[in-house]
Design a protein around this motif. Structure first.
Motif, PDB file in Angstrom:
ATOM      1  N   GLU A 483      -4.271   0.550 -10.021  1.00  0.00           N
ATOM      2  CA  GLU A 483      -4.213   0.911  -8.611  1.00  0.00           C
ATOM      3  C   GLU A 483      -3.835   2.391  -8.524  1.00  0.00           C
ATOM      4  O   GLU A 483      -2.904   2.842  -9.202  1.00  0.00           O
ATOM      5  N   ASN A 542      -6.112   2.496  -2.029  1.00  0.00           N
ATOM      6  CA  ASN A 542      -5.561   1.980  -0.777  1.00  0.00           C
ATOM      7  C   ASN A 542      -6.183   2.737   0.387  1.00  0.00           C
ATOM      8  O   ASN A 542      -6.110   3.964   0.433  1.00  0.00           O
ATOM      9  N   GLU A 574      -8.349  -1.606  -1.371  1.00  0.00           N
ATOM     10  CA  GLU A 574      -7.287  -2.473  -0.856  1.00  0.00           C
ATOM     11  C   GLU A 574      -7.010  -2.107   0.588  1.00  0.00           C
ATOM     12  O   GLU A 574      -6.854  -0.928   0.910  1.00  0.00           O
ATOM     13  N   ASP A 604      -4.173  -6.412   0.770  1.00  0.00           N
ATOM     14  CA  ASP A 604      -2.897  -5.921   0.241  1.00  0.00           C
ATOM     15  C   ASP A 604      -1.739  -6.554   0.996  1.00  0.00           C
ATOM     16  O   ASP A 604      -1.895  -7.001   2.130  1.00  0.00           O
ATOM     17  N   LYS A 625      -3.421  -9.744  -2.761  1.00  0.00           N
ATOM     18  CA  LYS A 625      -2.247  -9.244  -3.467  1.00  0.00           C
ATOM     19  C   LYS A 625      -1.015  -9.769  -2.744  1.00  0.00           C
ATOM     20  O   LYS A 625      -0.791  -9.445  -1.570  1.00  0.00           O
ATOM     21  N   GLU A 661       2.422  -8.660  -6.813  1.00  0.00           N
ATOM     22  CA  GLU A 661       2.905  -7.276  -6.860  1.00  0.00           C
ATOM     23  C   GLU A 661       4.383  -7.233  -7.200  1.00  0.00           C
ATOM     24  O   GLU A 661       5.118  -8.184  -6.929  1.00  0.00           O
TER      25      GLU A 661
HETATM   26 CA    CA Z   1      -1.953  -1.427  -2.595  1.00  0.00          CA
END
Ligand code: CA
Ligand code: C2E
Ligand code: CA
Length: 723
Positions: A483, A542, A574, A604, A625, A661
């Motif tokens: 990421e 992101n 995400e 996310d 996530k 996460e």
């Molecule tokens: Ca993220």
């Protein structure tokens, strides 16, 4: 080598020659003979003697002719020539000296005296040669060192300068002593008084001095010199009688200093002062304005469409535009100067280029803010006029922000920042206008505005960086992705985490540009890892939810992938659940377009929003996530354990991958393994790290895998060449 002095005896009388030879050989000289002038010249040609004894009258070529010709030969001017003349033959003696003879002796020769005469001549000639050589050396050294010296005899009021001093002072070549006044006539009129006073003081108090001054050359060029003057003779308890000066031409050094100054202080493109010089000028202006209670106006000028011109017409056009704009701004300020009465201290204005398309203007004579506003309006107006750049008519436009001293700040930094903030507000209020800094805004709003202003600049100045955190397969522990997480390399505050600036991005209107930068950078990075021979993994970026309502997004993503030759599978996106809050249809359509291209989408921070899994089903998502707040207490809080296990079960039933996460401990990982979570990210494996470090991690991964398993490289991750 023979060190005996070599004497050439030239005489047509063989008996006289032999006697002379015998006399001189006896006392240690090496002697050769010649019977006439012609033979003498040939002998000299073969070997230069240390002294020549030359008879006057000889057949073939007489002594005068031989002497004159000897003087023309290379090195022939340094040999002492002693002519042998008849007693009382004054005419011959005169002719001998005219022909270049050094001395003469009369015939008949006094044999007892001859060796002493010869020795004396040799010593004198050696001393003269030494002196001449020293003078040549001194003169060369002075010429090479661009130095000269002079002596001033105050009683006779005459100056004896060296050749080089004479030349440095811009006079014709002549080194005779001259009246002192004549020597100093070339000193620059503005420096003359100072030099004279220094000399007068030296004469009265007997102390030397050093002075830098200018000299005007006959062609009008100005030379800079440094003079060091000493008193070398004075009356006991009285004034000086003799001064000696060394003068050094420092024009070249001054030129170099000037050159360095220009490089350090001026923008090469426009010739305007740069930030450094401007800060110095502003510092002085503030000090002065403070002392005399005057107002200053600081204006930040930013061109509106510069980047577009630069991108579409090229850098040369961009440069031309900047030069043109700087000329127009300066024009406005000149007319302002002629309107405002000049107060005589300093320039009433200055203008500088801070870099890029930012200019800054300082007005030092501003009775009140309305005057500043009038100038700002004229600056805006002039920038709004169309210009023709490389045959294309262009409207550039510019926005101006104004801060006043002392009202809007008492120091350089505050004034610049507030002018910058005002400029940003002018931009936000619609381009092509100006804004005065507004003190009525409260401190929080101001902080925010400043931060936003800085964010914009950060993007322009490329202060953002991406760090990469590995995503790991829960079962195999293999790195299966990464990421990209943004950080701000702030010039003063160091590396800032996204929490400190991402919340402001939207208000600053930077959601799209920053998102685009991230996508572009990740694709470039992927290509770089691939080019370095690494097995790359998909990298997730992101994006703010609002970005997913940008119709241009899929096109932009496709272009970045194409430009860098990166397969779509290598880029993932995400977004948070809030994506569905406004205009879900549009977001869904864009997401579908991306999915069709092969770019995977994940949700996310799942679990923190309001949307149900069912609702999210409309979106073409590949993974969820789980927010790290659930993972944190997974081991200790049964509620969290229940939530996580429910999310995993539901996601799997929808054929979605689940990523946990914020995994920090082995215990959390064990729970996740038991719950059949697919992948995780967290400090347990690694924090987000710099690209180089992540590259090394990929390298290690490849090494471990090739050691344990046959090479496995997912076919879909093969890169296609760029273009
Ligand atoms: Ca993220
Ligand atoms: P996120 O997308 O949920 O990113 C995960 C955050 O959790 C990262 O913080 C990461 O460093 C942190 N983290 C990872 N493992 C652990 C762990 O084991 N323990 C703990 N305590 N934290 C861990 P970071 O980098 O500060 O990012 C914060 C948020 O900023 C991100 O949350 C994301 O919402 C946002 N963000 C980051 N980069 C970007 C970006 O490029 N664009 C946008 N729009 N937002 C970004
Ligand atoms: Ca997250």
């Amino acid at each position: 080598m023979n060190t005996q002095p070599r004497i050439l005896v030239v005489d047509d009388d063989a008996g006289g020659r032999r006697l002379t030879r015998a006399t001189l050989t006896k006392v240690g000289f090496s002697v050769r003979e010649a019977g006439d002038g012609q033979a003498a010249l040939e002998a000299i040609q073969a070997e230069m003697p240390d002294l020549v004894l030359l008879d006057v009258s000889m057949p073939v070529m007489d002594g005068f002719t031989a002497c004159a010709q000897l003087r023309q030969m290379p090195g022939g001017d340094r040999v002492p020539v002693v002519m042998m003349t008849g007693l009382d033959d004054t005419q011959s003696i005169d002719r001998a000296f005219e022909a270049g003879a050094t001395d003469f002796i009369t015939k008949p020769i006094n044999w007892a005296v001859l060796p002493h005469r010869v020795r004396y001549m040799l010593r004198a000639s050696a001393a003269i040669n030494d002196l001449q050589q020293n003078q040549r050396r001194l003169s060369n050294a002075q010429r090479i060192g661009e130095m000269g010296d002079w002596e001033w005899d105050l009683r006779a009021d005459r100056i004896a300068p060296s050749e080089q001093a004479w030349r440095i002072f811009g006079h014709e070549r002549d080194t005779r002593a001259v009246p002192a006044e004549g020597f100093f006539t070339t000193v620059h009129p503005d420096d003359s008084e100072r030099l004279h006073q220094a000399c007068d003081r030296a004469v009265t108090n007997g102390e030397g001095f050093a002075i830098d001054h200018r000299i005007v050359m006959p062609d009008g060029a100005v030379r800079h010199v440094h003079q060091q003057v000493e008193v070398i003779e004075r009356q006991p308890e009285g004034p000086a009688l003799r001064l000696a000066g060394a003068v050094h031409d420092i024009s070249r050094r001054k030129d170099a200093e000037e050159q360095i100054r220009r490089l350090a202080y001026f923008d090469p493109l426009t010739g305007l002062p740069n930030r450094l010089l401007f800060s110095e000028q502003l510092g002085k202006a503030i000090a002065q304005a403070g002392r005399y209670q005057r107002r200053l106006a600081i204006m930040f000028v930013d061109l509106d469409n510069f980047k577009r011109v630069n991108d579409t017409l090229g850098h040369n056009a961009g440069d031309e535009l900047l030069r043109n704009a700087s000329g127009r701004l300066a024009g406005v300020l000149r007319s302002h100067d002629s309107l405002s009465r000049c107060n005589g201290d300093d320039l009433p204005h200055s203008i500088a280029r801070l870099g890029g398309d930012e200019f800054i203007v300082l007005l030092t004579d501003v009775p009140n803010p309305d005057d500043a506003a009038a100038v700002a309006q004229r600056l805006v107006d002039t920038l709004n006029e169309p210009v023709t750049i490389q045959g294309t008519e262009i409207f550039v436009g510019g926005s101006v922000g104004v801060a006043m001293f002392p009202e809007d700040g008492a120091d350089i930094d505050t004034l610049l920042m507030n002018a910058d903030t005002a400029m940003y507000r002018a931009k936000a209020a619609g381009r092509g206008g100006f804004q005065l800094y507004d003190r009525s805004m409260n401190a929080r709003a101001l902080d925010r505005l400043r931060m936003e202003t800085r964010l914009r600049r950060a993007l322009e100045r490329q202060e953002f960086v991406l760090h990469y955190q590995p995503r790991v397969d829960v079962v195999s522990g293999r790195i299966v992705g990464a990421e990209a997480l943004i950080r701000w390399q702030h010039p003063e505050r160091g590396l800032l985490p996204p929490a400190e600036f991402i919340p402001l991005v939207e208000d600053a209107g930077l959601v799209i540009p920053i998102g685009e930068w991230v996508i572009e950078t990740v694709c470039a990075q992927s290509a770089a890892w691939h080019a370095a021979g690494l097995d790359t993994v998909p990298v997730a970026v992101n994006l703010a939810s609002t970005h997913l309502r940008e119709r241009g997004l899929p096109g932009l993503v496709a272009k970045a992938l194409r430009t860098h030759g990166v397969p779509a599978r290598c880029l993932e996106i995400e977004v948070t659940e809030s994506i569905l809050l406004a205009d879900p249809e549009l977001s869904v359509a864009i997401a579908q377009e991306l999915a069709t291209m092969g770019v995977q989408l994940s949700i996310d921070d799942f679990g923190t929003g309001y949307s149900s899994l069912g609702y999210l089903k409309k979106l073409p998502i590949a993974s969820l996530k789980i927010d790290r707040s659930f993972v944190r207490d997974l081991v200790t809080d049964p509620d969290d354990e229940a939530i996580v296990s429910a999310i995993i079960a539901l996601a799997h039933s929808l054929k979605l991958r689940v990523v946990a996460e914020g995994v920090e401990t082995e215990a959390q990982l064990a729970y996740l393994q038991a719950m059949r979570c697919d992948e995780y990210q967290g400090f347990l494996t690694s924090r987000a790290i710099e690209p180089v470090e992540f590259g090394r991690m990929l390298e290690r991964r490849a090494a471990i895998e090739s050691a344990f398993t046959p090479l496995s490289r997912p076919a879909e991750l093969v890169f296609s060449p760029a273009g």
